[in-house]
Motif scaffolding. Structure first.
Motif, PDB file in Angstrom:
ATOM      1  N   SER A  16     -11.020  -1.063  -3.891  1.00 29.39           N
ATOM      2  CA  SER A  16     -10.726  -1.425  -2.752  1.00 29.39           C
ATOM      3  C   SER A  16     -11.500  -0.231  -1.749  1.00 29.39           C
ATOM      4  N   ALA A  17     -11.789  -0.660  -0.788  1.00 31.65           N
ATOM      5  CA  ALA A  17     -12.319   0.246   0.625  1.00 31.65           C
ATOM      6  C   ALA A  17     -11.576   0.000   1.824  1.00 31.65           C
ATOM      7  N   VAL A  18     -10.796   1.041   2.317  1.00 31.04           N
ATOM      8  CA  VAL A  18     -10.036   0.932   3.682  1.00 31.04           C
ATOM      9  C   VAL A  18     -10.522   1.505   4.541  1.00 31.04           C
ATOM     10  N   PHE A  19     -10.759   0.840   5.778  1.00 28.19           N
ATOM     11  CA  PHE A  19     -11.254   1.086   6.979  1.00 28.19           C
ATOM     12  C   PHE A  19     -10.429   1.238   8.236  1.00 28.19           C
ATOM     13  N   ALA A  20     -10.311   2.372   8.959  1.00 29.44           N
ATOM     14  CA  ALA A  20      -9.388   2.479  10.321  1.00 29.44           C
ATOM     15  C   ALA A  20     -10.654   2.663  11.447  1.00 29.44           C
ATOM     16  N   ASP A  21     -10.914   1.490  12.140  1.00 35.81           N
ATOM     17  CA  ASP A  21     -11.741   1.524  13.090  1.00 35.81           C
ATOM     18  C   ASP A  21     -13.296   2.039  12.757  1.00 35.81           C
ATOM     19  N   GLY A  22     -13.367   1.737  11.489  1.00 39.04           N
ATOM     20  CA  GLY A  22     -14.702   1.667  11.003  1.00 39.04           C
ATOM     21  C   GLY A  22     -14.935   3.105  10.069  1.00 39.04           C
ATOM     22  N   VAL A  23     -13.972   3.987   9.885  1.00 37.05           N
ATOM     23  CA  VAL A  23     -13.905   5.103   9.456  1.00 37.05           C
ATOM     24  C   VAL A  23     -13.119   5.012   8.007  1.00 37.05           C
ATOM     25  N   LEU A  24     -14.020   5.137   6.953  1.00 33.39           N
ATOM     26  CA  LEU A  24     -13.446   4.896   5.547  1.00 33.39           C
ATOM     27  C   LEU A  24     -12.334   5.903   5.008  1.00 33.39           C
ATOM     28  N   LEU A  25     -11.675   5.668   4.348  1.00 31.94           N
ATOM     29  CA  LEU A  25     -10.561   6.486   3.552  1.00 31.94           C
ATOM     30  C   LEU A  25     -10.900   6.271   2.256  1.00 31.94           C
ATOM     31  N   PRO A  26     -11.428   7.275   1.701  1.00 29.86           N
ATOM     32  CA  PRO A  26     -12.292   7.166   0.107  1.00 29.86           C
ATOM     33  C   PRO A  26     -11.303   7.129  -0.848  1.00 29.86           C
ATOM     34  N   ASN A  27     -11.747   6.599  -1.982  1.00 27.18           N
ATOM     35  CA  ASN A  27     -11.047   6.451  -3.073  1.00 27.18           C
ATOM     36  C   ASN A  27      -9.550   6.141  -3.217  1.00 27.18           C
ATOM     37  N   THR A  28      -9.331   4.968  -2.359  1.00 24.61           N
ATOM     38  CA  THR A  28      -8.082   4.346  -2.389  1.00 24.61           C
ATOM     39  C   THR A  28      -7.710   3.580  -3.724  1.00 24.61           C
ATOM     40  N   GLU A  29      -8.345   3.042  -4.269  1.00 23.27           N
ATOM     41  CA  GLU A  29      -7.975   2.300  -5.770  1.00 23.27           C
ATOM     42  C   GLU A  29      -6.631   1.537  -5.458  1.00 23.27           C
ATOM     43  N   LEU A  30      -6.734   0.610  -4.668  1.00 25.70           N
ATOM     44  CA  LEU A  30      -5.532  -0.009  -4.653  1.00 25.70           C
ATOM     45  C   LEU A  30      -5.431  -1.127  -5.821  1.00 25.70           C
ATOM     46  N   GLY A  31      -6.291  -1.417  -6.496  1.00 27.24           N
ATOM     47  CA  GLY A  31      -6.252  -2.177  -7.596  1.00 27.24           C
ATOM     48  C   GLY A  31      -5.161  -1.724  -8.734  1.00 27.24           C
ATOM     49  N   HIS A  32      -4.755  -0.384  -8.642  1.00 25.16           N
ATOM     50  CA  HIS A  32      -3.819   0.297  -9.436  1.00 25.16           C
ATOM     51  C   HIS A  32      -2.331   0.284  -8.954  1.00 25.16           C
ATOM     52  N   LEU A  33      -2.315  -0.426  -7.727  1.00 27.99           N
ATOM     53  CA  LEU A  33      -0.895  -0.690  -7.277  1.00 27.99           C
ATOM     54  C   LEU A  33      -0.018  -1.441  -8.603  1.00 27.99           C
ATOM     55  N   GLU A  34       1.247  -1.216  -8.300  1.00 28.05           N
ATOM     56  CA  GLU A  34       1.984  -2.034  -9.332  1.00 28.05           C
ATOM     57  C   GLU A  34       2.317  -3.437  -8.936  1.00 28.05           C
ATOM     58  N   LEU A  35       2.344  -4.609  -9.903  1.00 34.49           N
ATOM     59  CA  LEU A  35       2.374  -5.784  -9.481  1.00 34.49           C
ATOM     60  C   LEU A  35       2.978  -6.477 -10.607  1.00 34.49           C
TER      61      LEU A  35
END
Length: 248
Positions: free
Chosen positions: A139-158
């Motif tokens: 995963s890569a998360v951007f707010a108004d084009g600015v990256l929040l690095p290393n989010t790793e949302l693939g490891h959310l619990e599902l």
């Protein structure tokens, strides 16, 4: 301007020189299989094979499928060998490449940077989330084009599991799911969970499945955010790695 990009994945290591003016590969990419187990030395040898294939002698950007801090140190290693944790990947790869300057970046972050600059996220404001579906989910998360690095949302619990164990492309193949079933059940449920947490304006779907988006995107319903395939498809990580190596 050309810079070399390498994308390390759970199943393959691929790379090529990148034309940073066009945001595209300058030559056809070269790929080798990721060694099993994917130890630091084994993967470094694979990266060297890819770089040597082109006779490259300049800066190299390398993606890694896990958390990377300070452009060097590996903090997680979900789909490669655990011995990567706390490894200085920049020093290891630089030494293996004969002293070439190396920059290391999270794989999905690299793909996201490339898509935001050259691809499906270009000019988009608000919250944009790129998700790569492959051996795992990046995963890569951007707010108004600015990256929040290393989010790793693939490891959310599902459903009591790491989301990538349920909804990755590998999970679809391992459980012999049809594209429709995978998309309408596993991916839809995962996207709904991410949407509940982040309320994005746009999802960009990347990784190897992006070139087959017509097989699954029409089956994902009930998501409020716009969903589009990555325009750079599975080359986005290579392009983004080169961008980072060039300081962009």
């Amino acid at each position: 301007m050309q810079i070399f990009g390498v994308d390390i994945g759970g199943s393959g290591i691929k790379g090529a020189p990148v034309d940073l003016d066009k945001g595209d590969l300058a030559q056809e990419r070269h790929k080798v299989l990721t060694p099993q187990p994917a130890t630091p030395d084994g993967v470094a040898d694979g990266v060297k094979q890819v770089v040597d294939h082109f006779g490259w002698t300049g800066p190299v950007g390398v993606t890694f499928p896990g958390v990377v801090t300070d452009g060097a140190t590996i903090r997680t290693a979900a789909n490669v060998d655990d011995s990567w944790i706390d490894t200085d990947a920049r020093a290891l790869l630089g030494e293996r490449l004969g002293g070439l300057p190396v920059t290391v970046v999270n794989d999905a972050d690299a793909a996201g940077v490339a898509e935001m600059h050259f691809g499906a996220g270009r000019g988009r404001r608000g919250t944009v989330i790129l998700l790569t579906f492959g051996t795992g989910i990046g995963s890569a998360v951007f707010a108004d084009g600015v990256l929040l690095p290393n989010t790793e949302l693939g490891h959310l619990e599902l459903d009591g599991h790491d989301a990538e164990k349920r909804a990755s492309s590998k999970a679809r193949e391992d459980h012999d799911m049809s594209w429709e079933h995978w998309a309408s059940h596993r991916v839809r449920k995962y996207l709904a969970h991410v949407e509940m947490l982040f309320s994005p304006d746009l999802f960009i779907i990347g990784g190897g499945v992006s070139r087959k988006s017509h097989k699954f995107l029409p089956h994902i319903e009930g998501i409020k955010a716009e969903i589009v395939p990555a325009q750079l498809q599975n080359n986005a990580g290579i392009v983004g790695a080169a961008m980072r190596a060039a300081g962009r």
